[in-house]
Design a protein around this motif. Structure first.
Motif, PDB file in Angstrom:
ATOM      1  N   GLY A  12       0.798  -1.219   0.000  1.00 50.61           N
ATOM      2  CA  GLY A  12       0.000   0.000   0.000  1.00 50.61           C
ATOM      3  C   GLY A  12       0.830   1.269   0.000  1.00 50.61           C
ATOM      4  N   ALA A  13       2.069   1.181   0.474  1.00 48.42           N
ATOM      5  CA  ALA A  13       2.948   2.353   0.471  1.00 48.42           C
ATOM      6  C   ALA A  13       3.373   2.761  -0.935  1.00 48.42           C
ATOM      7  CB  ALA A  13       4.181   2.069   1.325  1.00 48.42           C
ATOM      8  N   ARG A  14       3.296   1.833  -1.881  1.00 51.41           N
ATOM      9  CA  ARG A  14       3.625   2.097  -3.294  1.00 51.41           C
ATOM     10  C   ARG A  14       5.017   2.706  -3.448  1.00 51.41           C
ATOM     11  NH1 ARG A  14      -2.195   3.214  -6.184  1.00 51.41           N
ATOM     12  NH2 ARG A  14      -3.475   2.503  -4.458  1.00 51.41           N
ATOM     13  N   GLN A  15       5.969   2.073  -2.797  1.00 52.25           N
ATOM     14  CA  GLN A  15       7.348   2.547  -2.820  1.00 52.25           C
ATOM     15  C   GLN A  15       8.284   1.550  -3.500  1.00 52.25           C
ATOM     16  OE1 GLN A  15       8.264   3.571   1.261  1.00 52.25           O
ATOM     17  NE2 GLN A  15       7.046   5.442   1.179  1.00 52.25           N
ATOM     18  N   GLY A  16       7.745   0.788  -4.438  1.00 52.66           N
ATOM     19  CA  GLY A  16       8.586  -0.088  -5.251  1.00 52.66           C
ATOM     20  C   GLY A  16       9.246  -1.208  -4.468  1.00 52.66           C
ATOM     21  N   LEU A  17       8.478  -1.889  -3.619  1.00 52.35           N
ATOM     22  CA  LEU A  17       9.016  -3.008  -2.839  1.00 52.35           C
ATOM     23  C   LEU A  17       9.619  -4.051  -3.780  1.00 52.35           C
ATOM     24  CD1 LEU A  17       9.132  -4.541  -0.033  1.00 52.35           C
ATOM     25  CD2 LEU A  17       6.959  -5.590  -0.741  1.00 52.35           C
ATOM     26  N   ILE A  18      10.910  -4.309  -3.647  1.00 45.83           N
ATOM     27  CA  ILE A  18      11.573  -5.318  -4.485  1.00 45.83           C
ATOM     28  C   ILE A  18      11.282  -6.699  -3.902  1.00 45.83           C
ATOM     29  CG2 ILE A  18      13.745  -6.187  -5.407  1.00 45.83           C
ATOM     30  CD1 ILE A  18      14.896  -3.375  -5.135  1.00 45.83           C
ATOM     31  N   THR A 187       5.373  -3.875 -23.279  1.00 40.66           N
ATOM     32  CA  THR A 187       6.607  -3.887 -24.073  1.00 40.66           C
ATOM     33  C   THR A 187       7.233  -2.509 -24.308  1.00 40.66           C
ATOM     34  OG1 THR A 187       5.312  -3.800 -26.113  1.00 40.66           O
ATOM     35  CG2 THR A 187       5.917  -5.989 -25.283  1.00 40.66           C
ATOM     36  N   LYS A 188       6.540  -1.445 -23.900  1.00 40.82           N
ATOM     37  CA  LYS A 188       7.037  -0.097 -24.183  1.00 40.82           C
ATOM     38  C   LYS A 188       7.267   0.679 -22.893  1.00 40.82           C
ATOM     39  CE  LYS A 188       4.489   0.080 -28.568  1.00 40.82           C
ATOM     40  NZ  LYS A 188       3.422   0.765 -29.327  1.00 40.82           N
ATOM     41  N   PRO A 189       8.356   1.434 -22.832  1.00 39.16           N
ATOM     42  CA  PRO A 189       8.614   2.241 -21.626  1.00 39.16           C
ATOM     43  C   PRO A 189       7.454   3.159 -21.260  1.00 39.16           C
ATOM     44  CG  PRO A 189      10.569   2.184 -23.022  1.00 39.16           C
ATOM     45  CD  PRO A 189       9.471   1.538 -23.806  1.00 39.16           C
ATOM     46  N   ASP A 190       6.806   3.743 -22.261  1.00 40.57           N
ATOM     47  CA  ASP A 190       5.692   4.649 -21.981  1.00 40.57           C
ATOM     48  C   ASP A 190       4.532   3.919 -21.305  1.00 40.57           C
ATOM     49  OD1 ASP A 190       7.076   6.768 -22.997  1.00 40.57           O
ATOM     50  OD2 ASP A 190       6.003   6.834 -24.917  1.00 40.57           O
ATOM     51  N   GLN A 191       4.351   2.633 -21.624  1.00 39.75           N
ATOM     52  CA  GLN A 191       3.295   1.852 -20.978  1.00 39.75           C
ATOM     53  C   GLN A 191       3.619   1.615 -19.506  1.00 39.75           C
ATOM     54  OE1 GLN A 191       3.319  -1.575 -23.536  1.00 39.75           O
ATOM     55  NE2 GLN A 191       1.897  -0.670 -25.025  1.00 39.75           N
ATOM     56  N   LEU A 195       0.956   3.117 -16.460  1.00 41.26           N
ATOM     57  CA  LEU A 195       0.050   2.240 -15.702  1.00 41.26           C
ATOM     58  C   LEU A 195      -0.344   2.764 -14.317  1.00 41.26           C
ATOM     59  CD1 LEU A 195       1.250  -1.354 -16.635  1.00 41.26           C
ATOM     60  CD2 LEU A 195      -1.080  -0.460 -16.837  1.00 41.26           C
ATOM     61  N   PRO A 196       0.570   3.275 -13.503  1.00 38.07           N
ATOM     62  CA  PRO A 196       0.147   3.720 -12.167  1.00 38.07           C
ATOM     63  C   PRO A 196      -0.908   4.822 -12.193  1.00 38.07           C
ATOM     64  CG  PRO A 196       2.515   3.428 -12.238  1.00 38.07           C
ATOM     65  CD  PRO A 196       2.040   3.339 -13.652  1.00 38.07           C
ATOM     66  N   GLY A 197      -0.935   5.605 -13.258  1.00 33.61           N
ATOM     67  CA  GLY A 197      -1.933   6.659 -13.360  1.00 33.61           C
ATOM     68  C   GLY A 197      -3.252   6.208 -13.944  1.00 33.61           C
ATOM     69  N   LEU A 198      -3.284   4.985 -14.473  1.00 34.96           N
ATOM     70  CA  LEU A 198      -4.487   4.484 -15.136  1.00 34.96           C
ATOM     71  C   LEU A 198      -5.332   3.590 -14.247  1.00 34.96           C
ATOM     72  CD1 LEU A 198      -2.915   3.595 -18.611  1.00 34.96           C
ATOM     73  CD2 LEU A 198      -4.333   5.584 -18.060  1.00 34.96           C
ATOM     74  N   LEU A 199      -4.737   3.052 -13.189  1.00 31.51           N
ATOM     75  CA  LEU A 199      -5.440   2.113 -12.309  1.00 31.51           C
ATOM     76  C   LEU A 199      -5.249   2.547 -10.860  1.00 31.51           C
ATOM     77  CD1 LEU A 199      -4.210  -1.093 -14.136  1.00 31.51           C
ATOM     78  CD2 LEU A 199      -6.582  -0.289 -14.097  1.00 31.51           C
ATOM     79  N   GLN A 220      13.137   4.071  -9.878  1.00 30.66           N
ATOM     80  CA  GLN A 220      12.296   4.716 -10.883  1.00 30.66           C
ATOM     81  C   GLN A 220      10.854   4.241 -10.765  1.00 30.66           C
ATOM     82  OE1 GLN A 220      14.931   3.333 -14.213  1.00 30.66           O
ATOM     83  NE2 GLN A 220      14.653   5.429 -14.963  1.00 30.66           N
ATOM     84  N   LEU A 221      10.682   2.929 -10.582  1.00 30.07           N
ATOM     85  CA  LEU A 221       9.335   2.374 -10.474  1.00 30.07           C
ATOM     86  C   LEU A 221       8.650   2.835  -9.192  1.00 30.07           C
ATOM     87  CD1 LEU A 221      10.072  -1.204 -11.833  1.00 30.07           C
ATOM     88  CD2 LEU A 221       8.876   0.643 -13.020  1.00 30.07           C
ATOM     89  N   ALA A 222       9.424   3.025  -8.133  1.00 30.54           N
ATOM     90  CA  ALA A 222       8.860   3.575  -6.894  1.00 30.54           C
ATOM     91  C   ALA A 222       8.364   4.997  -7.121  1.00 30.54           C
ATOM     92  CB  ALA A 222       9.909   3.545  -5.786  1.00 30.54           C
ATOM     93  N   GLU A 223       9.140   5.789  -7.831  1.00 32.38           N
ATOM     94  CA  GLU A 223       8.731   7.169  -8.119  1.00 32.38           C
ATOM     95  C   GLU A 223       7.453   7.204  -8.958  1.00 32.38           C
ATOM     96  OE1 GLU A 223      12.018   9.138  -9.937  1.00 32.38           O
ATOM     97  OE2 GLU A 223      13.286   8.996  -8.149  1.00 32.38           O
ATOM     98  N   LEU A 224       7.281   6.203  -9.807  1.00 36.76           N
ATOM     99  CA  LEU A 224       6.071   6.124 -10.628  1.00 36.76           C
ATOM    100  C   LEU A 224       4.859   5.688  -9.800  1.00 36.76           C
ATOM    101  CD1 LEU A 224       7.582   4.437 -13.810  1.00 36.76           C
ATOM    102  CD2 LEU A 224       6.680   6.782 -13.662  1.00 36.76           C
ATOM    103  N   GLY A 225       5.100   5.037  -8.656  1.00 39.25           N
ATOM    104  CA  GLY A 225       4.009   4.642  -7.775  1.00 39.25           C
ATOM    105  C   GLY A 225       3.687   3.161  -7.753  1.00 39.25           C
ATOM    106  N   TYR A 226       4.587   2.316  -8.237  1.00 33.89           N
ATOM    107  CA  TYR A 226       4.350   0.878  -8.181  1.00 33.89           C
ATOM    108  C   TYR A 226       4.494   0.366  -6.751  1.00 33.89           C
ATOM    109  CZ  TYR A 226       4.119   0.336 -13.225  1.00 33.89           C
ATOM    110  OH  TYR A 226       3.719   0.410 -14.530  1.00 33.89           O
TER     111      TYR A 226
END
Length: 286
Positions: A12-18, A187-191, A195-199, A220-226
């Protein structure tokens, strides 16, 4: 705090847990020993390492449940378990949830492929209807005993129906009650960035080394909100590379020494499997 509550908070923290993948109890102990906060019990890894076969739907519920139970006994960190397609229809999914919850899973991943499924980065995938897939998610949500047991819904529709259709499916899975969403094999970096902004639900991004999705750094993925950055088979690929190097040296040089750097020292191997603790128990009981 229970492992399920821990996982819920971490995701839930959306901080890119590896989250690395484990293919057996020892690999899980290595992951936990290195400080990772959660482990993924990988169906592909179990299939590759135990059967020597590709990830094409060859394992069943009770095989992944047995591995889950063994790993649960070995480590105390949260476990996300790959439950493939749920091993059948919505009724089978209900049984799958009960079995894996009892085995010690904290979250299960269910996907929408036609059975027998295959690795998300293989060609030739097909997906079931959105309606059937959503009904399986509903069955999983209804079947869990502990409300903190998490349901992750994965869609492989990007490869067959396109990115927009995959996002729409994921949204319907969220409406069916999924706690975490996983759009596989974009398959694309833009996708990846979009995603974090679409769902609205927390999401997992799968970093398959050599796969079809471009590799992003976990920061980077943490900054995006994964919520989760999955490396399902990094340990497996590293183990295979290590075996190949050590055994090539043995074949060519007729010996392998600890000093070669090719093998884990004997004492480190015993530390990882807790030999000192077992020795102490033996003294206590004899």
């Amino acid at each position: 705090m229970s492992t399920r509550t821990q996982l819920k908070s971490l995701v839930g923290a959306r901080q890119g847990l590896i989250v690395p993948g484990a293919f057996n109890a020892l690999s899980a102990k290595v992951i936990a020993d290195l400080g990772f906060q959660a482990i993924y019990v990988t169906g592909a890894g179990v299939t590759n390492m135990w059967f020597g076969m590709p990830d094409q739907g060859f394992i069943g519920l009770h095989e992944i449940a047995e591995h889950t139970a063994r790993i649960r006994d070995a480590v105390e960190v949260p476990l996300i378990v790959d439950a493939d397609t749920g091993f059948g229809n919505a009724l089978n999914v209900r049984h799958t949830v009960r079995v894996l919850e009892r085995a010690g899973a904290d979250c299960i991943q269910l996907e929408d492929q036609v059975a027998p499924k295959r690795c998300g980065h293989f060609s030739g995938k097909e997906v079931i209807s959105t309606e059937e897939a959503a009904s399986k998610i509903k069955a999983a949500v209804d079947a869990r005993v502990d409300p903190d047991f998490l349901i992750m819904a994965r869609t492989d529709a990007a490869a067959t129906h396109g990115f927009d259709a995959a996002v729409e499916r994921a949204q319907q899975f969220a409406e069916a009650g999924a706690d975490i969403l996983f759009v596989e094999a974009v398959t694309k970096p833009d996708q990846v960035r979009a995603l974090p902004g679409l769902l609205s639900k927390p999401q997992l991004m799968n970093m398959v080394i050599g796969g079809r999705t471009p590799i992003f750094n976990a920061d980077q993925l943490a900054e995006l909100g994964y919520g989760i950055v999955l490396y399902a088979n990094a340990a497996l690929q590293g183990a295979v590379a290590g075996m190949q190097k050590a055994l090539t040296a043995l074949r060519d040089d007729k010996e392998v020494q600890e000093s070669s750097g090719l093998v884990t020292p004997f004492c480190e191997r015993q530390r990882l499997v807790g030999k000192a603790d077992w020795d102490a128990l033996e003294k206590r009981y004899t």
